[in-house]
Write a protein that holds these residues in place. Structure first.
Motif, PDB file in Angstrom:
ATOM      1  N   LEU A 321      -4.321  -0.415  -2.549  1.00  0.00           N
ATOM      2  CA  LEU A 321      -3.638  -0.865  -1.112  1.00  0.00           C
ATOM      3  C   LEU A 321      -3.165  -2.453  -1.224  1.00  0.00           C
ATOM      4  O   LEU A 321      -2.383  -2.750  -0.736  1.00  0.00           O
ATOM      5  N   GLU A 322      -4.232  -3.135  -1.575  1.00  0.00           N
ATOM      6  CA  GLU A 322      -3.974  -4.715  -1.414  1.00  0.00           C
ATOM      7  C   GLU A 322      -3.169  -5.135  -2.250  1.00  0.00           C
ATOM      8  O   GLU A 322      -2.157  -5.848  -1.952  1.00  0.00           O
ATOM      9  N   GLU A 323      -3.156  -4.753  -3.414  1.00  0.00           N
ATOM     10  CA  GLU A 323      -2.015  -4.878  -4.664  1.00  0.00           C
ATOM     11  C   GLU A 323      -0.664  -4.613  -4.146  1.00  0.00           C
ATOM     12  O   GLU A 323       0.442  -5.328  -4.540  1.00  0.00           O
ATOM     13  N   ARG A 324      -0.560  -3.350  -3.533  1.00  0.00           N
ATOM     14  CA  ARG A 324       0.645  -3.018  -3.025  1.00  0.00           C
ATOM     15  C   ARG A 324       1.385  -3.567  -2.040  1.00  0.00           C
ATOM     16  O   ARG A 324       2.743  -4.093  -2.023  1.00  0.00           O
ATOM     17  N   GLU A 325       0.309  -4.447  -0.995  1.00  0.00           N
ATOM     18  CA  GLU A 325       0.833  -5.077   0.002  1.00  0.00           C
ATOM     19  C   GLU A 325       1.335  -6.267  -0.656  1.00  0.00           C
ATOM     20  O   GLU A 325       2.283  -6.935  -0.101  1.00  0.00           O
ATOM     21  N   THR A 326       0.387  -6.987  -1.532  1.00  0.00           N
ATOM     22  CA  THR A 326       0.814  -8.297  -2.129  1.00  0.00           C
ATOM     23  C   THR A 326       2.333  -8.073  -3.024  1.00  0.00           C
ATOM     24  O   THR A 326       3.092  -9.107  -3.007  1.00  0.00           O
ATOM     25  N   ALA A 327       2.693  -6.941  -3.546  1.00  0.00           N
ATOM     26  CA  ALA A 327       3.538  -6.788  -4.274  1.00  0.00           C
ATOM     27  C   ALA A 327       5.024  -6.430  -3.536  1.00  0.00           C
ATOM     28  O   ALA A 327       6.124  -6.917  -3.977  1.00  0.00           O
ATOM     29  N   SER A 328       4.671  -5.985  -2.200  1.00  0.00           N
ATOM     30  CA  SER A 328       5.891  -5.423  -1.460  1.00  0.00           C
ATOM     31  C   SER A 328       6.961  -6.490  -1.107  1.00  0.00           C
ATOM     32  O   SER A 328       8.130  -6.246  -0.903  1.00  0.00           O
ATOM     33  N   GLU A 329       6.354  -7.857  -1.070  1.00  0.00           N
ATOM     34  CA  GLU A 329       7.117  -8.975  -0.445  1.00  0.00           C
ATOM     35  C   GLU A 329       8.227  -9.211  -1.626  1.00  0.00           C
ATOM     36  O   GLU A 329       9.117  -9.482  -1.371  1.00  0.00           O
ATOM     37  N   PHE A 330       7.984  -8.825  -3.155  1.00  0.00           N
ATOM     38  CA  PHE A 330       8.698  -8.760  -4.150  1.00  0.00           C
ATOM     39  C   PHE A 330       9.774  -7.701  -4.261  1.00  0.00           C
ATOM     40  O   PHE A 330      10.711  -7.789  -5.331  1.00  0.00           O
ATOM     41  N   LEU A 331       9.609  -6.722  -3.270  1.00  0.00           N
ATOM     42  CA  LEU A 331      10.335  -5.617  -3.573  1.00  0.00           C
ATOM     43  C   LEU A 331      11.499  -5.544  -2.367  1.00  0.00           C
ATOM     44  O   LEU A 331      12.115  -4.343  -2.231  1.00  0.00           O
ATOM     45  N   SER A 332      11.740  -6.638  -1.888  1.00  0.00           N
ATOM     46  CA  SER A 332      12.631  -6.378  -0.559  1.00  0.00           C
ATOM     47  C   SER A 332      13.963  -6.156  -1.171  1.00  0.00           C
ATOM     48  O   SER A 332      14.389  -6.757  -2.303  1.00  0.00           O
ATOM     49  N   GLY A 333      14.828  -5.274  -0.255  1.00  0.00           N
ATOM     50  CA  GLY A 333      16.048  -4.942  -0.797  1.00  0.00           C
ATOM     51  C   GLY A 333      16.041  -3.609  -1.771  1.00  0.00           C
ATOM     52  O   GLY A 333      17.139  -3.275  -2.301  1.00  0.00           O
ATOM     53  N   VAL A 334      14.933  -3.356  -2.192  1.00  0.00           N
ATOM     54  CA  VAL A 334      14.917  -2.008  -3.221  1.00  0.00           C
ATOM     55  C   VAL A 334      14.931  -0.836  -2.110  1.00  0.00           C
ATOM     56  O   VAL A 334      14.336  -0.575  -1.544  1.00  0.00           O
TER      57      VAL A 334
END
Length: 334
Positions: A321-334
């Protein structure tokens, strides 16, 4: 002979691919009568090395290999592929925080997910190996909405094989005699190797692993930490990360997808957690025990989970969950 299938390997100039490509090309993965188009993708600076790999594949004179394509372009690599083995990723370097690693690899797997969505067959089977494999797999899946999410998986078979090997070594039996171990969660040091439902054949007698080992402290201590930290231990010893064993695990994983698991047996695989029966948060790539038939996996249900196992499973889910939250900022616009 069957129609050829098109198999992509990324990071194809690297160590893992060097062992993996021979396994694939000689028919150990997709079958001895399955012709292949091999597509090899790596970054531009590695193309001279990749040219050497292509020469070696051709020099093996393997009859199943009908064509080898080496490229540094995603538009070429992902076109009409049947299988994508995403090995290439940014390795963790000294001084890098986990967030830095996630950021670097988010860009890679976002781009490759987009390429899958645009170019690959909609039936493509996608295996993510590059670390952090679970979260990289989730990123690729999210970036390829036209491909069924069930077609994506990440590699925890290496951990599964390591767990089998530790039990076999402890009991002095063949690893083939150990069945139904489970890797729960993340391919990281929080993963939970579980033998609660595993069996072993000792002197022709099938037994529960817990009864055969008779050492609860070892099973809840050294066994778990050895499997969790095996990659780091190999890296320290070799000065290089696991390659031969990783290639074997990739081969095992894909062969089971292609041909299915034996009746009554399961393997470990990182798959999407939507609707799973173990109360794991939805929308994570989480390693479960799965059975496979007709190239389709199903999570093994109704396994009794002890309090100890439940705590371990929650801990590794928390990290994901923590990894997903960290990565989510790099997935904006997907």
């Amino acid at each position: 002979m069957a129609e050829p299938i098109k198999v992509l390997v990324t990071g194809a100039a690297g160590q893992i691919a060097y062992s993996l490509l021979y396994n694939i090309a000689k028919g150990d993965v997709f079958g001895k009568d399955q012709p292949l188009f091999l597509v090899l993708l790596d970054i531009a600076p590695m193309m001279p090395v990749l040219d050497g790999v292509v020469m070696e594949i051709r020099d093996c004179a393997l009859p199943l290999v009908q064509e080898v394509i080496a490229t540094d372009k995603e538009e070429v690599a992902f076109k009409d592929i049947d299988v994508a083995i995403l090995v290439g990723s940014m390795p963790r370097r000294e001084g890098m925080e986990r967030k830095d690693l996630l950021q670097a690899n988010s860009k890679i797997f976002k781009s490759q997910g987009n390429a899958l969505d645009r170019l690959a067959k909609k039936t493509v089977k996608v295996l993510v190996v590059g670390n952090p494999a679970n979260t990289n797999c989730l990123i690729a899946l999210k970036c390829a909405p036209s491909i069924p999410k069930e077609n994506f998986s990440c590699l925890t078979r290496l951990d599964h094989n390591r767990a089998k090997a530790q039990i076999a070594y402890k009991l002095g039996v063949s690893s083939n005699d150990v069945k139904n171990v489970i890797i729960w969660g993340n391919h990281s040091s929080t993963q939970y190797p579980d033998v609660s439902h595993a069996t072993v054949k000792v002197k022709e007698r099938k037994m529960n692993v817990i009864d055969a080992v008779k050492d609860d402290n070892w099973l809840k201590g050294e066994f778990i930490t050895t499997v969790q930290n095996r990659g780091a231990i190999v890296l320290k010893a070799r000065k290089l990360s696991s390659a031969m064993s990783a290639a074997k695990a990739i081969s095992d994983h894909l062969k089971d997808i292609w041909f299915g698991t034996p009746e009554g047996e399961w393997v470990s695989m990182g798959v999407i957690s939507d609707g799973n029966p173990y109360n794991i948060t939805s929308d994570l790539i989480y390693s479960f025990p799965v059975q496979i038939k007709n190239k389709t996996w199903n999570i093994v249900e109704c396994l009794k989970i002890s309090d100890f196992s439940c705590d371990m499973m929650k801990a590794t889910a928390k990290e994901l969950l923590e990894e997903r939250e960290t990565a989510s900022e790099f997935l904006s616009g997907v």
